[in-house]
Design an enzyme around this catalytic site. Structure first.
Site, PDB file in Angstrom:
ATOM      1  N   ASP A 138      72.850  63.157  46.876  1.00  0.00           N
ATOM      2  CA  ASP A 138      72.318  61.919  46.102  1.00  0.00           C
ATOM      3  C   ASP A 138      72.972  60.712  46.919  1.00  0.00           C
ATOM      4  OD1 ASP A 138      71.338  59.910  44.642  1.00  0.00           O
ATOM      5  OD2 ASP A 138      71.720  61.039  42.651  1.00  0.00           O
ATOM      6  N   SER A 164      69.104  59.608  36.121  1.00  0.00           N
ATOM      7  CA  SER A 164      68.746  58.485  36.643  1.00  0.00           C
ATOM      8  C   SER A 164      68.753  57.395  35.627  1.00  0.00           C
ATOM      9  CB  SER A 164      67.472  58.624  37.535  1.00  0.00           C
ATOM     10  OG  SER A 164      67.425  57.570  38.466  1.00  0.00           O
ATOM     11  N   HIS A 214      68.719  62.460  45.230  1.00  0.00           N
ATOM     12  CA  HIS A 214      68.645  62.103  44.077  1.00  0.00           C
ATOM     13  C   HIS A 214      67.336  62.762  43.148  1.00  0.00           C
ATOM     14  CE1 HIS A 214      69.191  59.273  40.638  1.00  0.00           C
ATOM     15  NE2 HIS A 214      67.833  58.833  40.593  1.00  0.00           N
TER      16      HIS A 214
END
Lengths: 351, 351
Positions: free
Chosen positions: B287, B132, B316
């Protein structure tokens, strides 16, 4: 007055509306519009169910489906759309008064719409159609009125609100509740929880679109010293604040969270298998909020389902954006239902 | 002290940090942890980059990847993780003081991490890895330090923040700004915008998971008179309020929105094509926040990319949940990089 002009009319139920919870609501008013003329048998009605912040003015939000030769055809159909119970466009809802408004369900919305029919002289409904929350109503129309409704078209919707949709609802309600102006729903007309409702709408707008549509439309473009998409989101937040009531927003999202066709009907599968009508199930391939797996379930379990994919990058809102394609899908479905009905009944010449 | 015990250490830069904007930050402190021992050449460092609300304590959030025989191996690697610029776990950020904190970028975060290396004696980085926001840093590590970094592993991330991620960020910031306690960031330590930050976290938690994982885990289960997922969401909101600063949250989400590897490098494609290192690109198939199309772009354009899909319904957050699978993916990549490096250099016996 042309076929496409319509004005909002009002009807007050002469008896209390009995809610699914057992509570009773007195003096319930329904705001509605109609297009076309009811035939002599009261048999050509089409019920159009609007979505969360929608109105009964179908011309405004589904224009490309409404008109001569279109899916909803006033030359042929008597089209009815009524503002749903709990909303704030003329039908009774929590915005009307400060007294606590009871918890309501999708079935209560349909019960109220149904209560309007005798007043209009409607005996049969050719089609109950709607997207999103409107689609939940279309499903309940099919289940609650099997002898009255001849076909249903639930679009971009689900058999039940799942944790995903409930979570997205709850984050929006939390934004409203976090606004001190909310005052547990007891705010004055001029002092609504504007900021909270705006944030709720921003969250909602994201869930209504898709990664792909945002990339195509906004990318990283800038505007007014920020990103264009930020300005767009904030503008949508403000637009809703100007036209919608926060109490209605909370009541209607809670009603959506109650959505479960299986409640009291032996579960989801049994309920869906019991739907007798031809059912047009429309799925948007890019829908983040009600992803295609939800409509695949509907199509797999409803016996007479026809499954259509609206191919679009617009996400959930495709049913309000890709309207020419949707008009074609609904038109084809209706023609098919008519052919099958004619062949079964042998009452008219079959094309 | 065993290999897996680590404590937070602090380093204050002896010179001002020059930001990408040109602004300077004086007396910048970095909080960091290390595992393992630096080798005699200073050549066995591994930099682990944490995500938005993460900490330098890799044991806490990536335990199954950190340890003897695992992807991040203190027997072999000198592992460094530092709290990012703008955060509130010991590194300089907006929570420290009331003076306006400058706008920062991902590159500023990497610049600060890099400034720590001479203090530690590090000469080479075997791997820069993160998920991320951590993955954005890994990409920038590859681009900003091509002679220093030998491999990168950006996980569940993108070449640039697109409108989708910016919109999700902005809805969260708007929830914070809507809280009167925000006071334009000038709140007292004991009076933060709790409700706003909680709503922001609720929005974020939804984007970190998936429809499928919520259905599996919560469905329509009820708890304490509401839906279980509602209680879970609210609890996550409260947990973040107890451990994170709203000013940092705003500063870091804004920094994420600046993410664009192409800025000043001739655009996204040119930047990605210029990455010289072997790059492990990991995509989570479910995701919602950084959908696979983003990692496919990275893999298509980075010359030495290896593309791996982490098959999971966890969305995610899979990079923080499906850690055994991720450990295997990273371990395999590192073995491959080592084999290729050995074959190229001929400096060691190749397996």
């Amino acid at each position: 007055m042309s076929a496409l002009e319509s004005r909002t009319q009002f009807y007050t139920l002469p008896y209390p509306l009995i809610l699914e919870s057992g509570e009773q609501l007195s003096d319930v008013q329904v705001a509605y519009r109609t297009w076309g003329r009811l035939d002599g048998n009261g048999g050509n009605a089409v019920v159009v169910c609007h979505a969360l912040t929608g109105t009964p003015n179908v011309e405004e939000w589904w224009g490309p489906l409404l008109g001569s030769g279109l899916a909803l055809d006033p030359d042929r159909d008597f089209i009815i759309s009524s503002n749903i119970l709990g909303s704030c466009y003329g039908t009774t809802g929590p915005a009307d008064s400060r007294s606590p408004f009871p918890r309501i369900t999708i079935r209560d919305m349909v019960a109220l719409q149904r209560a309007l029919l005798p007043h209009l002289g409607v005996k049969r409904i050719r089609l109950a159609i709607g997207g999103s929350l409107g689609g939940m109503q279309a499903l309940e129309w099919g289940l609650m009125a099997p002898d009255l409704v001849e076909a249903i078209a639930p679009i971009a919707t689900s058999a039940q609100h799942n944790a995903w949709q409930i979570a997205i609802s709850e984050s929006q309600r939390s934004a409203i509740f976090a606004d001190p102006a909310w005052r547990d729903g007891n705010y004055e007309a001029g002092q609504p929880p504007r900021d909270g409702l705006a944030v709720a709408r921003m969250i909602a707008m994201i869930s209504y679109r898709s990664h792909s549509s945002f990339t195509s439309r906004f990318g990283r473009a800038e505007r007014d010293g920020g990103f264009h998409v930020e300005e767009w989101l904030r503008r949508h937040g403000q637009k809703l604040v100007a036209r919608f009531d926060a109490r209605s927003y909370v009541a209607l999202t809670r009603a959506m969270d109650t959505h479960d066709v299986g409640r009291g009907r032996g579960g989801t599968e049994a309920a869906l298998r019991s739907i007798v009508q031809p059912a047009l199930i429309v799925s948007v391939n890019s829908d983040v909020l009600y992803p295609p797996i939800e409509q695949e379930e509907l199509a797999a379990l409803i016996p007479r389902a026809r499954f259509e994919v609206l191919a679009s990058e617009n996400g959930h809102d495709a049913f309000l954006i890709d309207m020419e394609e949707l008009n074609q899908i609904v038109t084809d479905f209706r023609a098919r239902v008519e052919r099958e009905s004619c062949q079964t009944k042998g009452t008219q010449r079959c094309a």
